[in-house]
Design an enzyme around this catalytic site. Structure first.
Site: not given
Length: 473
Positions: A169, A200, A202, A205-206, A244, A278, A378
């Site tokens: 995905k 798609g 998250g 689909v996630g 990650e 990141c 972040e």
């Protein structure tokens, strides 16, 4: 460009009636295409195809998997410019950076897995007990928008090397390069069902992949928030979860470091990919006695950054990749000003001469305290903070004063001193004096930066189960 297809069970499957997700050009802020939003049913079709293919592919020979990876490598190299252009279109990376970093680094993950697979021992025998390393099963791979090809190959290559089958995905915000990648795998002759792509959101689909009972492992690169949601959904079926996630990496300058070269490299490293990495070293930790020198060098470096149209080969920094992230960066610049951080360059708004697009002024705050939000959160944009310290112990304390632990840098003229400080920083990867990138070096985080490791042999082993066979001899 409109592409409403998914790749399932060895063929392209069109979903013209599915809800559509807009892809926006970050330069013009205009919609440049649409992709289909996958459904729970699409996920199930892809997972079932991967499940059917697993038994055969997991028992394939190392030689066959090597040959597949070598064909994939050759096609990626042949189509490198297509990928570079797609990455410019979908996320606004400067074309020079897409050609020099996004694409070749993505290709390097495939090459690294070929090198690992050529020498990896899947079976060892000691004292009558054999240890077998076997493919874990059907793997759901969730990748982000900021390094679209690089993150896909970092997951797909080791999964294939291990003998796993895959449902990918990609981010719906940068989907074009993933479609090109699926075509590469098709043209390379990947067996039906071994690799599947469902695009798609998250939320749909996630979530469906995370909770699916026939998925054995999830690997996600994304925000810490997304990683938590995936882990919660996966816990019900006791999947392996490799994450990650976010970072707020320090760049510690010891007082014997080469500031003339090191500060410039540090600023450019922190703002590489428009700061959308990141592991970007976005906290410059410098001796208070050399703060003014560090500031002057940082300002000089930022003055040399050329922000503009990413299709111009002279541009060194394009726009932020999407509207939501642009708003986040602008919000955090305002937060820094409100907190009393001292702005030494950049600031809110777009650079002069750019009245549209998600362009951001490269920004640096100094005299930042470690309890400020700009030192803790972040930002994911070209925004750096400089934190002064009194002595080495305080420098280490500042470096570790974060919920994250993904990457870190140490600069010093004394390698033994640098090694000692590196050993005390709580991060999954520490770089001393800006070494060359190594696709075999394990990459992953401590604390809320995730768990598990990617790249090289460590990345391969995340996709393997360990079986002991006692009485084997």
């Amino acid at each position: 460009m409109n592409d409403t297809r998914f790749y399932i069970d060895g063929r392209w499957v069109d979903r013209p009636d599915a809800p559509r997700l807009a892809v926006v050009d970050p330069v013009s802020e205009r919609i440049v295409g649409h992709v289909a939003a996958g459904s729970v049913e699409d996920v199930d079709l892809a997972v079932q195809a991967a499940r059917r293919a697993f038994d055969g592919f997991s028992r394939s020979s190392v030689e066959d998997r090597l040959a597949l990876l070598q064909r994939i490598l050759a096609l990626l190299e042949e189509r490198a410019e297509l990928f570079a252009q797609a990455i410019v279109a979908e996320m606004g990376a400067a074309i020079s950076f897409a050609r020099a970093s996004h694409v070749p680094f993505g290709i390097a993950h495939v090459r690294a897995q070929i090198e690992v697979l050529q020498r990896y021992a899947f079976l060892s025998n000691a004292g009558g007990t054999a240890t077998a390393k076997e493919a874990i099963g059907v793997c759901a791979l969730i990748t982000p928008w900021n390094w679209p090809l690089y993150q896909v190959t970092a997951k797909v290559a080791p999964a294939l090397a291990a003998g796993c089958t895959i449902v990918l995905k990609p981010s719906e915000l940068s989907p074009f390069s993933a479609q090109l990648f699926a075509q590469v795998l098709h043209d390379a002759g990947v067996p039906a069902g071994v690799f599947n792509l469902v695009g798609g959101t998250g939320e749909v689909v996630g979530a469906a992949l995370s909770s699916h009972p026939e998925v054995d492992m999830i690997s996600i690169t994304g925000s810490t928030r997304a990683g938590v949601l995936v882990a919660q959904a996966a816990a019900v079926t006791v999947k392996r979860v490799v994450q990650e996630l976010g970072g707020k990496s320090p760049n510690v300058f010891l007082d014997d470091a080469d500031f003339e070269q090191g500060i410039a490299k540090g600023v450019l490293a922190g703002m590489r990919n428009v700061g959308q990495s990141c592991s970007a070293p976005t906290r410059l930790v410098v001796p208070a006695s050399r703060l003014a020198e560090a500031e002057a060098l940082a300002i000089r470096t930022v003055a040399g950054i050329r922000v503009g149209d990413p299709r111009d080969e002279q541009t060194t920094m394009g726009p932020i990749a999407n509207a939501a992230q642009f708003r986040r960066v602008q919000e955090m610049i305002a937060v820094g000003l409100d907190e009393g951080a001292r702005l030494i360059c950049g600031g809110p708004g777009r650079p002069d001469g750019l009245d549209a697009g998600y362009f951001v002024r490269p920004t640096i705050f100094s005299d930042v305290r470690t309890d400020m939000r700009v030192a803790q959160e972040e930002i994911f944009g070209p925004v750096l903070v400089i934190l002064p310290y009194r002595d080495e112990e305080e420098a280490i304390a500042i470096a570790n004063d974060t919920i994250y632990g993904l990457g870190a840098h140490v600069q010093s003229g004394d390698i033994e001193r640098a090694r000692r400080v590196a050993g005390r920083i709580r991060a999954g990867q520490v770089l001393i004096n800006y070494p060359a990138w190594n696709p075999h070096a394990p990459f992953g985080g401590y604390k809320r930066s995730g768990n598990g490791r990617e790249y090289g042999v460590h990345g391969l082993e995340e996709y393997l189960e360990t079986k002991a066979i006692i009485g084997y001899a």
